[in-house]
Write a protein that holds these residues in place. Structure first.
Motif, PDB file in Angstrom:
ATOM      1  N   LEU A  92       0.805  -1.216   0.000  1.00 27.28           N
ATOM      2  CA  LEU A  92       0.000   0.000   0.000  1.00 27.28           C
ATOM      3  C   LEU A  92       0.839   1.267   0.000  1.00 27.28           C
ATOM      4  O   LEU A  92       0.282   2.376  -0.015  1.00 27.28           O
ATOM      5  CB  LEU A  92      -0.923   0.012   1.230  1.00 27.28           C
ATOM      6  CG  LEU A  92      -2.090  -0.974   1.212  1.00 27.28           C
ATOM      7  CD1 LEU A  92      -2.826  -0.936   2.546  1.00 27.28           C
ATOM      8  CD2 LEU A  92      -3.063  -0.642   0.076  1.00 27.28           C
ATOM      9  N   ASP A  93       2.158   1.143  -0.010  1.00 25.08           N
ATOM     10  CA  ASP A  93       3.020   2.321   0.086  1.00 25.08           C
ATOM     11  C   ASP A  93       2.738   3.344  -1.010  1.00 25.08           C
ATOM     12  O   ASP A  93       2.656   4.549  -0.753  1.00 25.08           O
ATOM     13  CB  ASP A  93       4.498   1.909   0.035  1.00 25.08           C
ATOM     14  CG  ASP A  93       5.036   1.539   1.412  1.00 25.08           C
ATOM     15  OD1 ASP A  93       4.324   1.795   2.405  1.00 25.08           O
ATOM     16  OD2 ASP A  93       6.148   0.983   1.488  1.00 25.08           O
ATOM     17  N   ARG A  94       2.572   2.869  -2.246  1.00 26.33           N
ATOM     18  CA  ARG A  94       2.373   3.811  -3.358  1.00 26.33           C
ATOM     19  C   ARG A  94       1.063   4.572  -3.190  1.00 26.33           C
ATOM     20  O   ARG A  94       1.039   5.806  -3.285  1.00 26.33           O
ATOM     21  CB  ARG A  94       2.384   3.065  -4.693  1.00 26.33           C
ATOM     22  CG  ARG A  94       2.155   3.966  -5.907  1.00 26.33           C
ATOM     23  CD  ARG A  94       2.096   3.154  -7.192  1.00 26.33           C
ATOM     24  NE  ARG A  94       1.020   2.164  -7.170  1.00 26.33           N
ATOM     25  CZ  ARG A  94      -0.257   2.466  -7.459  1.00 26.33           C
ATOM     26  NH1 ARG A  94      -0.605   3.694  -7.760  1.00 26.33           N
ATOM     27  NH2 ARG A  94      -1.183   1.514  -7.417  1.00 26.33           N
ATOM     28  N   ARG A  95      -0.019   3.862  -2.905  1.00 22.66           N
ATOM     29  CA  ARG A  95      -1.304   4.528  -2.749  1.00 22.66           C
ATOM     30  C   ARG A  95      -1.313   5.428  -1.509  1.00 22.66           C
ATOM     31  O   ARG A  95      -1.925   6.497  -1.507  1.00 22.66           O
ATOM     32  CB  ARG A  95      -2.440   3.510  -2.653  1.00 22.66           C
ATOM     33  CG  ARG A  95      -2.742   2.794  -3.958  1.00 22.66           C
ATOM     34  CD  ARG A  95      -4.111   2.148  -3.932  1.00 22.66           C
ATOM     35  NE  ARG A  95      -5.194   3.143  -3.904  1.00 22.66           N
ATOM     36  CZ  ARG A  95      -6.484   2.828  -3.812  1.00 22.66           C
ATOM     37  NH1 ARG A  95      -6.861   1.558  -3.730  1.00 22.66           N
ATOM     38  NH2 ARG A  95      -7.401   3.774  -3.783  1.00 22.66           N
ATOM     39  N   LEU A  96      -0.627   4.984  -0.462  1.00 25.52           N
ATOM     40  CA  LEU A  96      -0.590   5.783   0.753  1.00 25.52           C
ATOM     41  C   LEU A  96       0.175   7.089   0.512  1.00 25.52           C
ATOM     42  O   LEU A  96      -0.217   8.152   1.013  1.00 25.52           O
ATOM     43  CB  LEU A  96       0.054   4.984   1.884  1.00 25.52           C
ATOM     44  CG  LEU A  96      -0.179   5.486   3.319  1.00 25.52           C
ATOM     45  CD1 LEU A  96      -1.663   5.538   3.630  1.00 25.52           C
ATOM     46  CD2 LEU A  96       0.546   4.596   4.313  1.00 25.52           C
ATOM     47  N   ARG A 132      -5.028   3.546   5.637  1.00 28.06           N
ATOM     48  CA  ARG A 132      -4.596   2.248   5.115  1.00 28.06           C
ATOM     49  C   ARG A 132      -5.759   1.263   5.070  1.00 28.06           C
ATOM     50  O   ARG A 132      -5.894   0.490   4.118  1.00 28.06           O
ATOM     51  CB  ARG A 132      -3.464   1.659   5.969  1.00 28.06           C
ATOM     52  CG  ARG A 132      -2.134   2.376   5.819  1.00 28.06           C
ATOM     53  CD  ARG A 132      -1.022   1.677   6.574  1.00 28.06           C
ATOM     54  NE  ARG A 132      -0.467   0.579   5.786  1.00 28.06           N
ATOM     55  CZ  ARG A 132      -0.556  -0.690   6.117  1.00 28.06           C
ATOM     56  NH1 ARG A 132      -1.200  -1.052   7.201  1.00 28.06           N
ATOM     57  NH2 ARG A 132       0.000  -1.616   5.352  1.00 28.06           N
ATOM     58  N   ARG A 133      -6.591   1.280   6.098  1.00 22.25           N
ATOM     59  CA  ARG A 133      -7.756   0.396   6.092  1.00 22.25           C
ATOM     60  C   ARG A 133      -8.650   0.697   4.890  1.00 22.25           C
ATOM     61  O   ARG A 133      -9.111  -0.213   4.190  1.00 22.25           O
ATOM     62  CB  ARG A 133      -8.553   0.576   7.381  1.00 22.25           C
ATOM     63  CG  ARG A 133      -7.886   0.012   8.620  1.00 22.25           C
ATOM     64  CD  ARG A 133      -8.687   0.378   9.865  1.00 22.25           C
ATOM     65  NE  ARG A 133      -8.126  -0.228  11.081  1.00 22.25           N
ATOM     66  CZ  ARG A 133      -8.569   0.000  12.311  1.00 22.25           C
ATOM     67  NH1 ARG A 133      -9.592   0.839  12.480  1.00 22.25           N
ATOM     68  NH2 ARG A 133      -8.009  -0.599  13.342  1.00 22.25           N
ATOM     69  N   ALA A 134      -8.891   1.986   4.670  1.00 27.25           N
ATOM     70  CA  ALA A 134      -9.757   2.371   3.557  1.00 27.25           C
ATOM     71  C   ALA A 134      -9.138   1.972   2.217  1.00 27.25           C
ATOM     72  O   ALA A 134      -9.822   1.441   1.331  1.00 27.25           O
ATOM     73  CB  ALA A 134     -10.014   3.873   3.601  1.00 27.25           C
ATOM     74  N   LEU A 135      -7.859   2.221   2.061  1.00 23.48           N
ATOM     75  CA  LEU A 135      -7.185   1.874   0.811  1.00 23.48           C
ATOM     76  C   LEU A 135      -7.146   0.370   0.598  1.00 23.48           C
ATOM     77  O   LEU A 135      -7.317  -0.121  -0.529  1.00 23.48           O
ATOM     78  CB  LEU A 135      -5.761   2.443   0.803  1.00 23.48           C
ATOM     79  CG  LEU A 135      -5.641   3.971   0.821  1.00 23.48           C
ATOM     80  CD1 LEU A 135      -4.172   4.379   0.907  1.00 23.48           C
ATOM     81  CD2 LEU A 135      -6.281   4.581  -0.423  1.00 23.48           C
ATOM     82  N   TRP A 136      -6.916  -0.379   1.677  1.00 16.94           N
ATOM     83  CA  TRP A 136      -6.861  -1.840   1.547  1.00 16.94           C
ATOM     84  C   TRP A 136      -8.221  -2.384   1.130  1.00 16.94           C
ATOM     85  O   TRP A 136      -8.304  -3.248   0.241  1.00 16.94           O
ATOM     86  CB  TRP A 136      -6.425  -2.473   2.871  1.00 16.94           C
ATOM     87  CG  TRP A 136      -6.174  -3.944   2.745  1.00 16.94           C
ATOM     88  CD1 TRP A 136      -5.015  -4.557   2.363  1.00 16.94           C
ATOM     89  CD2 TRP A 136      -7.130  -4.998   2.969  1.00 16.94           C
ATOM     90  NE1 TRP A 136      -5.177  -5.922   2.351  1.00 16.94           N
ATOM     91  CE2 TRP A 136      -6.465  -6.225   2.707  1.00 16.94           C
ATOM     92  CE3 TRP A 136      -8.452  -5.021   3.363  1.00 16.94           C
ATOM     93  CZ2 TRP A 136      -7.098  -7.451   2.840  1.00 16.94           C
ATOM     94  CZ3 TRP A 136      -9.093  -6.246   3.490  1.00 16.94           C
ATOM     95  CH2 TRP A 136      -8.413  -7.436   3.230  1.00 16.94           C
ATOM     96  N   LEU A 137      -9.286  -1.910   1.764  1.00 21.34           N
ATOM     97  CA  LEU A 137     -10.628  -2.363   1.388  1.00 21.34           C
ATOM     98  C   LEU A 137     -10.921  -2.032  -0.067  1.00 21.34           C
ATOM     99  O   LEU A 137     -11.487  -2.842  -0.808  1.00 21.34           O
ATOM    100  CB  LEU A 137     -11.665  -1.709   2.296  1.00 21.34           C
ATOM    101  CG  LEU A 137     -11.766  -2.260   3.722  1.00 21.34           C
ATOM    102  CD1 LEU A 137     -12.602  -1.330   4.599  1.00 21.34           C
ATOM    103  CD2 LEU A 137     -12.359  -3.659   3.726  1.00 21.34           C
ATOM    104  N   ASP A 138     -10.527  -0.836  -0.490  1.00 23.33           N
ATOM    105  CA  ASP A 138     -10.786  -0.419  -1.866  1.00 23.33           C
ATOM    106  C   ASP A 138      -9.939  -1.197  -2.863  1.00 23.33           C
ATOM    107  O   ASP A 138     -10.339  -1.399  -4.012  1.00 23.33           O
ATOM    108  CB  ASP A 138     -10.503   1.088  -1.994  1.00 23.33           C
ATOM    109  CG  ASP A 138     -10.933   1.647  -3.338  1.00 23.33           C
ATOM    110  OD1 ASP A 138     -12.094   1.424  -3.733  1.00 23.33           O
ATOM    111  OD2 ASP A 138     -10.104   2.305  -3.993  1.00 23.33           O
ATOM    112  N   SER A 139      -8.763  -1.642  -2.428  1.00 26.04           N
ATOM    113  CA  SER A 139      -7.877  -2.412  -3.313  1.00 26.04           C
ATOM    114  C   SER A 139      -8.265  -3.885  -3.374  1.00 26.04           C
ATOM    115  O   SER A 139      -7.978  -4.566  -4.363  1.00 26.04           O
ATOM    116  CB  SER A 139      -6.424  -2.304  -2.822  1.00 26.04           C
ATOM    117  OG  SER A 139      -5.980  -0.972  -2.821  1.00 26.04           O
TER     118      SER A 139
END
Length: 547
Positions: A92-96, A132-139
């Motif tokens: 998730l580093d790039r999206r974060l 990160r939680r939001a990005l992970w769920l979306d990914s």
């Protein structure tokens, strides 16, 4: 240095986090809480490692660090270069990195949120974690058009997910009225698809949240009982039994793996499979005993998950406070309850926790009301263990000539004039309240609720109609009340509701909820709008006591 090497050697193959701590200390000064959060090591372990460094450790105003002249020696001795070279990259580093403005926004939201309630095991997640939680769920999942149920949300996960992907619909169920008002206020101001419902999961899941979700997210109390209960309610909340998932944040100290085993056994007992466990996914501004970190569990239900789900639970589920598993049950003694019954007037129906001699369990009343066969005379209720939300819900749930309710003196609805006035205003079309402080003892208050006759205005009668049907769907009860009180047709009543002053009330999801499931701040707005939906609203507060 050798003392530290011996200490790290004790950890065997699990020594990388300790070496990571050493690497951090060779870079700059770190406050202890940052070291704990960065390494996910329990505070006790961190303190042992710092003690082993001994005189080579500098304790500066900005934190602790290894003496600059010794950093190279420490890096060589503990293989820090190899440690960094072999560390896994965060997917998730790039999206974060791209979402830094969102992280900064999350930081502001967390700072402005209500303070954590220790008695509810609240510990705030970091802004990075929330995003990160939001990005992970979306990914990981197709969120567009999906329903996400958050069981408890002091970490503001719902707000971040809604900003990352506004096409998802989110419902939050929480016991904390403060956090519900905060979430609702922010979501409304930003136009985010977040609906808030109040609910004590020990008694069940609010009706609109049952069989509703595709995904469930929860960061439950870190006890086997708490995890089992929150996951069980999550199972009840799923509408997609084949493809739905439950996501749980849970952490335990690596010094006490048996605690983690107990919790995993509780989850497995629900027929859930662990599809994945992402170690150290979440970080917290506290919870140092578990390394200020938790793992993310991805759970998939099986057919067995829906068999044997628990009903009402009256055991402690938290790790701290009067509702904890180790605390003695909070309930009035028999003499105190009899005093409350006398104030209610004989023969009073006794309502209270199971196993206390109560004729009706509190869980039954809060979820479905007082059984009709018991009539509408006098009711005595023991709410000695009320965490703050039960009193209002009890007055909404019970329709009786007189209700006497025992609560602690410190209860927010009785401990000061503002609380007393606010509670009385919400139920004034149904009950007139009298507060008997220090009754029947110096630790308690008895709230007497005497039934009132609706005043002459249509608004009074409509409010009484609504408050008498707190378990019915708001939209249906309101519509039928307009038909009965204002003489409108059903279609005309629907049009009148759609013309409500509060745009949120045109939301079918809110109208599908019961009055008893609405957070207090939303309930106040609903009652004001209900009163405003009839023409003759000039005397909303006019009431008279029944003979």
């Amino acid at each position: 240095m050798e003392a530290l090497a011996r200490q790290i050697a004790v950890y065997g193959v699990a020594g990388r986090p300790a070496r990571h701590l050493v690497g951090l200390l060779t870079e700059r000064a770190y406050p202890r809480d940052e070291l704990i959060r960065a390494t996910a090591l329990p505070r006790r372990t961190v303190e042992e490692l710092l003690a082993a460094i001994g005189p080579d450790l500098l304790d500066e105003p900005g934190g602790v660090r290894i003496r600059p002249e010794l950093t190279s020696a420490y890096q060589d001795r503990f293989g820090i270069a190899d440690l960094r070279a072999t560390a896994l990259a965060d997917p998730l580093d790039r999206r974060l990195a791209q979402a830094r403005p969102l992280v900064e926004d999350a930081d502001r939201l967390i700072a402005a949120a209500p303070r954590p309630a220790a008695a509810l095991d609240h510990v705030s997640a970091t802004a990075d974690t929330a995003v990160r939680r939001a990005l992970w769920l979306d990914s990981r999942y197709d969120l567009a058009g999906a329903h996400l149920l958050c069981l408890g949300d002091h970490d503001l996960t719902s707000l971040l997910v809604a900003q990352v992907n506004p096409a998802v619909t989110i419902t939050v169920v929480d016991l904390d009225e403060r956090i519900l008002e905060y979430l609702d206020t922010v979501a409304t101001a930003r136009g985010l698809p977040v609906r808030c419902l109040v609910g004590d999961l020990r008694f069940g899941l609010p009706g609109p949240a049952r069989d509703w979700a595709d995904l469930v997210f929860t960061d439950p109390p870190y006890t086997p009982e708490g995890v089992r209960l929150f996951l069980a309610r999550g199972v009840q909340g799923l509408r997609d039994r084949e493809h739905g998932r439950l996501l749980m944040a849970y952490g335990y100290s690596d010094r006490h793996p048996a605690l983690g085993w107990q919790v995993q056994q509780a989850a497995a007992g629900l027929g859930l499979t662990f599809e994945a466990i992402l170690p150290g996914f979440s970080r917290y501004l506290g919870a140092q005993a578990v390394g200020s970190a938790s793992d993310l569990y991805v759970c998939r239900p099986t057919a067995r998950s829906w068999s044997g789900l628990p009903g009402a639970v009256e055991t402690g589920i938290y790790t701290h406070g009067p509702q904890s598993g180790e605390a003695a049950p909070v309930q009035a003694d028999e003499e105190g309850v009899r005093a409350v019954e006398a104030l209610a007037g004989p023969p009073a129906v006794r309502v209270g926790p199971g196993g206390t001699g109560a004729r009706v369990r509190l869980a039954t009343v809060l979820t479905s009301g007082l059984p009709a066969q018991l009539g509408t005379g006098a009711v005595a209720v023991d709410l000695s263990a009320d965490p703050g939300t039960w009193l209002l819900r009890t007055l909404l749930a019970v329709n009786a000539v007189r209700v006497a309710v025992l609560v602690p003196n410190r209860h927010p609805d009785v401990s000061n004039q503002r609380g007393q006035t606010g509670l009385a205003a919400l139920v004034r079309a149904k009950y007139r309240l009298t507060y008997l402080r220090n009754t029947p003892d110096r630790r308690s208050t008895v709230v007497l609720a005497d039934r009132v006759r609706p005043g002459p205005s249509a608004a009074d009668r409509l409010l009484a109609h609504l408050l008498d049907r707190a378990h019915g769907k708001l939209g249906n009860v309101w519509r039928d009340g307009l038909v009965q009180v204002a003489g409108l047709t059903r279609n005309g009543a629907r049009d009148r509701i759609r013309g409500s002053a509060d745009p949120a009330l045109t939301d079918a999801a809110l109208l599908d909820a019961a009055l008893i499931d609405l957070p207090r701040h939303r309930l106040a707005r609903v009652l004001a709008d209900v009163a405003g939906s009839v023409a003759d609203q000039e005397s909303v507060s006019s009431t008279a006591t029944l003979p």
